[in-house]
Design an enzyme around this catalytic site. Structure first.
Site, PDB file in Angstrom:
ATOM      1  N   THR A  13       0.928  -1.440   0.052  1.00  0.00           N
ATOM      2  CA  THR A  13      -0.039   0.033   0.028  1.00  0.00           C
ATOM      3  C   THR A  13       1.035   1.403  -0.109  1.00  0.00           C
ATOM      4  OG1 THR A  13      -2.156  -0.972   1.549  1.00  0.00           O
ATOM      5  CG2 THR A  13      -1.530   1.512   1.281  1.00  0.00           C
ATOM      6  N   SER A  60       1.692  -7.476   0.119  1.00  0.00           N
ATOM      7  CA  SER A  60       2.554  -8.589   1.303  1.00  0.00           C
ATOM      8  C   SER A  60       1.421  -9.438   1.386  1.00  0.00           C
ATOM      9  CB  SER A  60       2.584  -7.716   2.550  1.00  0.00           C
ATOM     10  OG  SER A  60       1.178  -7.567   3.093  1.00  0.00           O
ATOM     11  N   THR A  93       1.009  -3.442   4.299  1.00  0.00           N
ATOM     12  CA  THR A  93       0.912  -4.116   5.800  1.00  0.00           C
ATOM     13  C   THR A  93       0.610  -5.663   6.086  1.00  0.00           C
ATOM     14  OG1 THR A  93      -0.750  -3.075   5.958  1.00  0.00           O
ATOM     15  CG2 THR A  93       0.986  -1.292   6.373  1.00  0.00           C
ATOM     16  N   ASP A  94      -0.132  -6.141   4.844  1.00  0.00           N
ATOM     17  CA  ASP A  94      -1.100  -7.154   5.437  1.00  0.00           C
ATOM     18  C   ASP A  94      -0.033  -8.401   6.107  1.00  0.00           C
ATOM     19  OD1 ASP A  94      -3.010  -6.479   4.396  1.00  0.00           O
ATOM     20  OD2 ASP A  94      -3.371  -8.376   2.710  1.00  0.00           O
TER      21      ASP A  94
END
Length: 329
Positions: A13, A60, A93-94
């Site tokens: 992101t 990710s 960030t996942d």
């Protein structure tokens, strides 16, 4: 003399772009390069002597074992260089907490490694990525960051890779650590207030220098009425361990016990964790782990227990040693 920092881009992101400034959750992921991000960040090059490398360009959620290994080897090679003082990794960030924890366990260097992402794309109003990246460079450049393991910087907070977990799908304060952050970035300076007690990096018994491949570890998420065939099908697949994300204190429904015992008899390790998100799974409390040859995850959440189990299985495979890893790291 400025610190010498390499920023390694992997997408996410933080490198995303939406159709308008109002699109904070709907956008194209991994569009911008790490050089694009750096060029748009005022004052960044005054913080350190910066080099860049675009290793991946993906969300990710696509990070698998090969990406983990490739990133760790790349970071390790950079940190071996005398002309590099620290590394920043931009990341979606996942799974940022999984990747950071992997680096925390297998990259044996005291030099700072900082993993950073964003909850909003760079094109959004109040995008958090630019300040997060700026702060990550600050932390990676700071001598105070040495020896503290891999760090995750977000929302002005400095978290240990061991403890940090993503807790929201959209909030900028999505990242939380059970024991709180290690410190903060305040007015362009890294301030630390506590240390990590568990082993990591230079004290770790594992190193990416010797890891060629990662074992397969799966997660089963408990819920009311869960069917034992879920365990049975997984036990027939090519897995080396199953992390059971149980209810409460890693509780296991009566119907599933026999299936998990049989899986262990097939030399598949069973790790009891908890789906609650915090707290300690106590060995031999909810289940007789000694009798079954199971492992208790201590305070580690299921998806990070999976990371630790994959790494630990590259060495010894005795139940005792694997259990010891969970109370040591």
């Amino acid at each position: 003399m400025n610190a010498r920092v390499v920023i390694v881009g992997t997408g996410g992101t933080i490198a995303g772009r939406g159709a308008s400034a109002a699109h904070t959750a709907t956008y194209d992921c991994s569009v911008e390069t790490v050089d694009d991000l750096l060029d748009a960040l005022p004052g960044a090059r005054d913080l350190a002597d910066i080099q860049t490398a675009q290793l991946f360009q993906t969300g990710s959620e696509n990070f698998g074992n090969e990406e983990l290994l490739g990133l760790a080897r790349h970071v390790r090679a950079l940190l071996k260089r005398d002309d590099i003082d620290g590394v920043v990794v931009t990341h979606g960030t996942d799974t940022i907490d999984e990747t950071a924890y992997f680096l925390h366990l297998v990259v044996p260097s005291a030099k700072p490694v900082v993993v950073v992402g964003a909850m909003r794309p760079a094109s959004a109003l109040s995008a958090d990525g630019p300040l997060n990246l700026y702060n990550a460079i600050v932390v990676a450049s700071s001598a105070a960051s040495r020896g503290k393991g891999t760090l995750v910087v977000s929302n002005d907070e400095i978290h240990s890779a061991r403890d940090v977990v993503k807790t929201s799908t959209f909030k900028q304060e999505a990242f939380r650590s059970t024991f709180g952050p290690l410190g903060y970035v305040v007015e362009g300076r890294a301030r630390f207030y506590r240390l990590v007690a568990r082993r990591h990096t230079v004290e770790s018994e594992w190193s990416i220098d010797t890891i060629q491949a990662l074992p397969e570890v799966a997660i089963v998420y408990a819920h009311g009425g869960i069917n034992r065939t879920v365990i049975e099908h997984m036990a027939c697949s090519d897995v080396d361990a199953i992390v059971y994300a149980g209810t409460g204190n890693g509780n296991v429904a009566h119907e599933l016990i026999d299936s998990l015992v049989k899986a262990r008899a097939r030399h598949i390790h069973i790790v009891r964790a908890s789906r609650t998100g915090s707290g300690i799974v106590i060995r031999n409390a909810a289940q007789p782990d000694d009798r079954y040859g199971w492992i208790a995850a201590d305070d580690q959440v299921p998806h990070k227990a999976r990371i630790l189990m994959m790494v630990a299985l590259t060495g010894t495979r005795t139940t005792h040693a694997l259990q010891e890893a969970f109370v040591t790291y």
